[in-house]
Write a protein that holds these residues in place. Structure first.
Motif, short mmCIF file in Angstrom:
data_model
loop_
_atom_site.label_atom_id
_atom_site.label_comp_id
_atom_site.label_asym_id
_atom_site.label_seq_id
_atom_site.Cartn_x
_atom_site.Cartn_y
_atom_site.Cartn_z
N SER A 169 -62.14 4.75 -7.17
CA SER A 169 -64.33 4.34 -7.11
C SER A 169 -64.63 6.03 -7.59
N GLU A 178 -73.51 3.18 -3.95
CA GLU A 178 -73.06 2.78 -2.93
C GLU A 178 -71.73 3.82 -2.66
N ASP A 179 -72.47 5.06 -3.40
CA ASP A 179 -71.28 6.55 -2.25
C ASP A 179 -72.25 6.84 -1.24
#
Length: 119
Positions: free
Chosen positions: A61, A87-88
């Motif tokens: 990812s 999403e990090d």
């Protein structure tokens, strides 16, 4: 071995941050360093690592967006994070491992540093 992580903060999507992890103590025993992260309500996950030879490896990812490097003179490992996504967002941890075998557990952990990606 003591690890001190720093560099977290708030960044907009698409932005960049660089985390640092300074090691002290019996660092001669260390053969690998790694970065992990834990998002709210989720399990801690491996982000990437660097072994003594300098070889780096990453979870899928973050490949192409994150880069691990080191400064041996400063006993510091860096995590350069580009093209950040919401999403990090997570607490990021650095860790050190005595074993040179990939997949072995890490022995030492630093305190986390918060990374928030939001507009």
């Amino acid at each position: 071995v003591q690890l001190q992580a720093s560099g977290g903060g708030l960044v907009q999507p698409g932005g960049s941050l660089r985390l640092s992890c300074a090691a002290s103590g019996s660092i001669f025993s260390i053969n690998a360093m790694g970065w992990f992260r834990q998002a709210p309500g989720k399990e801690r996950e491996f982000v990437g690592g660097i072994v003594r030879s300098g070889v780096t490896y990453y979870t899928d990812s973050v490949k192409g967006r994150f880069t691990i490097s080191r400064d041996n003179a400063k006993n510091t490992v860096y995590l350069q994070m580009n093209s950040l996504k919401p999403e990090d967002t997570a607490v990021y941890y650095c860790a050190a491992r005595k074993s040179s075998v990939v997949g072995e557990p890490y022995d030492y952990w630093g305190q986390g540093t918060q990374v928030t990606v939001s507009s």
